[in-house]
Design a protein around this motif. Structure first.
Motif, PDB file in Angstrom:
ATOM      1  N   MET A   1       0.843  -1.197   0.000  1.00 11.70           N
ATOM      2  CA  MET A   1       0.000   0.000   0.000  1.00 11.70           C
ATOM      3  C   MET A   1       0.881   1.251   0.000  1.00 11.70           C
ATOM      4  SD  MET A   1      -3.205   1.234   0.242  1.00 11.70           S
ATOM      5  CE  MET A   1      -4.164  -0.136   0.849  1.00 11.70           C
ATOM      6  N   LEU A   2       0.601   2.148  -0.927  1.00 15.90           N
ATOM      7  CA  LEU A   2       1.323   3.417  -1.031  1.00 15.90           C
ATOM      8  C   LEU A   2       0.483   4.502  -0.374  1.00 15.90           C
ATOM      9  CD1 LEU A   2       3.955   4.499  -2.486  1.00 15.90           C
ATOM     10  CD2 LEU A   2       2.411   5.276  -4.295  1.00 15.90           C
ATOM     11  N   ARG A   3       1.097   5.303   0.487  1.00 15.84           N
ATOM     12  CA  ARG A   3       0.366   6.406   1.140  1.00 15.84           C
ATOM     13  C   ARG A   3       0.814   7.729   0.532  1.00 15.84           C
ATOM     14  NH1 ARG A   3       0.199   6.985   7.580  1.00 15.84           N
ATOM     15  NH2 ARG A   3      -1.264   5.248   7.299  1.00 15.84           N
ATOM     16  N   ILE A   4      -0.148   8.498   0.043  1.00 18.55           N
ATOM     17  CA  ILE A   4       0.140   9.788  -0.574  1.00 18.55           C
ATOM     18  C   ILE A   4      -0.486  10.898   0.268  1.00 18.55           C
ATOM     19  CG2 ILE A   4      -1.877   9.631  -2.107  1.00 18.55           C
ATOM     20  CD1 ILE A   4      -0.246  11.182  -4.199  1.00 18.55           C
ATOM     21  N   ALA A   5       0.284  11.929   0.570  1.00 16.11           N
ATOM     22  CA  ALA A   5      -0.216  13.085   1.310  1.00 16.11           C
ATOM     23  C   ALA A   5      -0.616  14.173   0.327  1.00 16.11           C
ATOM     24  CB  ALA A   5       0.855  13.615   2.261  1.00 16.11           C
ATOM     25  N   ILE A   6      -1.825  14.702   0.502  1.00 15.66           N
ATOM     26  CA  ILE A   6      -2.262  15.827  -0.315  1.00 15.66           C
ATOM     27  C   ILE A   6      -2.876  16.889   0.582  1.00 15.66           C
ATOM     28  CG2 ILE A   6      -2.692  14.313  -2.298  1.00 15.66           C
ATOM     29  CD1 ILE A   6      -5.668  14.791  -1.882  1.00 15.66           C
ATOM     30  N   GLN A   7      -3.018  18.062   0.031  1.00 12.46           N
ATOM     31  CA  GLN A   7      -3.563  19.194   0.771  1.00 12.46           C
ATOM     32  C   GLN A   7      -4.982  18.878   1.241  1.00 12.46           C
ATOM     33  OE1 GLN A   7      -4.509  22.863  -1.430  1.00 12.46           O
ATOM     34  NE2 GLN A   7      -3.043  23.906  -0.119  1.00 12.46           N
ATOM     35  N   ALA A   8      -5.278  19.199   2.513  1.00 14.86           N
ATOM     36  CA  ALA A   8      -6.583  18.874   3.087  1.00 14.86           C
ATOM     37  C   ALA A   8      -7.712  19.668   2.454  1.00 14.86           C
ATOM     38  CB  ALA A   8      -6.559  19.103   4.597  1.00 14.86           C
ATOM     39  N   LYS A   9      -7.429  20.902   2.044  1.00 19.62           N
ATOM     40  CA  LYS A   9      -8.444  21.719   1.389  1.00 19.62           C
ATOM     41  C   LYS A   9      -7.750  22.762   0.543  1.00 19.62           C
ATOM     42  CE  LYS A   9      -8.956  24.705   5.458  1.00 19.62           C
ATOM     43  NZ  LYS A   9      -9.928  25.282   6.442  1.00 19.62           N
ATOM     44  N   GLY A  10      -8.485  23.302  -0.420  1.00 17.43           N
ATOM     45  CA  GLY A  10      -7.904  24.298  -1.302  1.00 17.43           C
ATOM     46  C   GLY A  10      -7.732  23.773  -2.715  1.00 17.43           C
ATOM     47  N   ARG A  11      -7.123  24.608  -3.576  1.00 16.68           N
ATOM     48  CA  ARG A  11      -7.037  24.298  -4.998  1.00 16.68           C
ATOM     49  C   ARG A  11      -6.186  23.066  -5.269  1.00 16.68           C
ATOM     50  NH1 ARG A  11      -4.137  26.871  -9.371  1.00 16.68           N
ATOM     51  NH2 ARG A  11      -3.200  28.258  -7.835  1.00 16.68           N
ATOM     52  N   LEU A  12      -5.079  22.891  -4.538  1.00 20.55           N
ATOM     53  CA  LEU A  12      -4.247  21.722  -4.776  1.00 20.55           C
ATOM     54  C   LEU A  12      -4.964  20.440  -4.384  1.00 20.55           C
ATOM     55  CD1 LEU A  12      -0.561  22.670  -3.840  1.00 20.55           C
ATOM     56  CD2 LEU A  12      -1.735  22.787  -6.035  1.00 20.55           C
ATOM     57  N   ASN A  13      -5.843  20.522  -3.400  1.00 22.70           N
ATOM     58  CA  ASN A  13      -6.644  19.355  -3.031  1.00 22.70           C
ATOM     59  C   ASN A  13      -7.517  18.919  -4.198  1.00 22.70           C
ATOM     60  OD1 ASN A  13      -9.646  18.666  -2.143  1.00 22.70           O
ATOM     61  ND2 ASN A  13      -8.293  17.725  -0.636  1.00 22.70           N
ATOM     62  N   GLU A  14      -8.232  19.872  -4.768  1.00 28.66           N
ATOM     63  CA  GLU A  14      -9.153  19.553  -5.866  1.00 28.66           C
ATOM     64  C   GLU A  14      -8.407  19.046  -7.094  1.00 28.66           C
ATOM     65  OE1 GLU A  14     -11.225  23.203  -6.413  1.00 28.66           O
ATOM     66  OE2 GLU A  14     -12.149  23.164  -4.422  1.00 28.66           O
TER      67      GLU A  14
END
Length: 283
Positions: A1-14
């Motif tokens: 399983m690969l875990r990827i971190a992304i922005q919780a909210k905002g444009r980069l999240n979308e």
């Protein structure tokens, strides 16, 4: 399983979730969740503040992450920048009150500069031999000159509208930024293979953007001219039609060139031209 971190909210999240979706990686509804898992790829998403993502990846809390290059450069954690993603583009620039005369970087010697990116600005000034007072503040950097906190600012600029609203003008750019995919340097071989699979899908999505699949019918004797007009990824695909003396040509064209190419093809006798959207381009 690969875990990827992304922005919780905002444009980069979308944009990040849209890219994963286009790459065939659907994610459970992540609202109010710290972790969400994909049902069709061995991947889970960790939702974080964007400025926490480089540290999380460097510590191994996440294997990979999507974050602005500006955050990677500012935080300075030991991560590998794997791929530039092409969205979230902006720049980190110095801006001064619009009424001020500006004659080059020497202007900033002895000045007070307000910023949320002191590390990037310090390195920029050091490279250029500038000695200035750098004041780190969080948020609302653009108001600092008007309230007397600073002589100038160093901040993210996208359209420049916020600067204009606050009576500022951009004079120097220190860094061009966009979203990047970063990875930890100690990934296991299994996780590196999963990352390679994910990258393969992402690059297929990226190659298809701005491209159109074009089909047209053309007399046989015009094929050499059409080939000169329409070089494909290798060369156009040419198939004979049931109607004697005619062939069908299939080709991928950049959307920026589409109408010019179609006009040139019409001029040499092309008929029944179909233009289709291109979802994925796999090599």
């Amino acid at each position: 399983m690969l875990r990827i971190a992304i922005q919780a909210k905002g444009r980069l999240n979308e944009d990040s979730l849209e890219l994963l979706s286009e790459a065939g990686v659907s994610i459970e509804n992540g609202k109010r969740k710290l972790l969400a898992r994909s049902g069709d790829f061995p991947l889970e998403v960790l939702y974080l503040r964007d400025d926490d993502i480089p540290q999380a990846v460097s510590m191994g809390v996440a294997d990979v992450g999507v974050v602005g290059l500006n955050e990677v450069e500012e935080k300075g954690f030991d991560v590998e920048t794997v791929h530039s993603l092409g969205f979230g583009k902006c720049r980190l620039s110095l801006a001064i009150p619009k009424a001020e005369a500006y004659d080059g970087l020497g202007y900033f010697n002895g000045k007070r500069i307000a910023t949320s990116y002191p590390a990037i600005l310090s390195r920029f000034f050091e490279r250029n031999g500038i000695e200035a007072e750098i004041h780190e503040i969080a948020g609302s950097v653009e108001i600092a000159p008007s309230v007397g906190m600073a002589d100038a600012i160093f901040d993210i600029v996208s359209s420049g509208g916020t600067l204009v609203t606050n009576g500022l003008r951009e004079v120097e750019t220190a860094l061009h930024s966009e979203a990047v995919l970063i990875a930890g340097r100690t990934l296991s071989e299994e996780k590196r293979q999963l990352l390679a699979q994910l990258l393969f899908r992402i690059e297929a999505v990226e190659r298809s953007r701005g491209m159109k699949y074009v089909l047209l019918n053309l007399p046989h004797e015009k094929i050499p001219e059409a080939i000169r007009i329409l070089p494909g990824m290798k060369s156009p695909t040419i198939l004979p039609l049931a109607q004697e003396g005619w062939s069908s040509i299939h080709v991928v064209i950049n959307e920026k060139e589409l109408w010019t190419k179609i006009e040139q093809l019409k001029a040499i006798g092309a008929e029944d031209i179909l233009v289709l959207s291109l979802e994925k381009m796999i090599r």
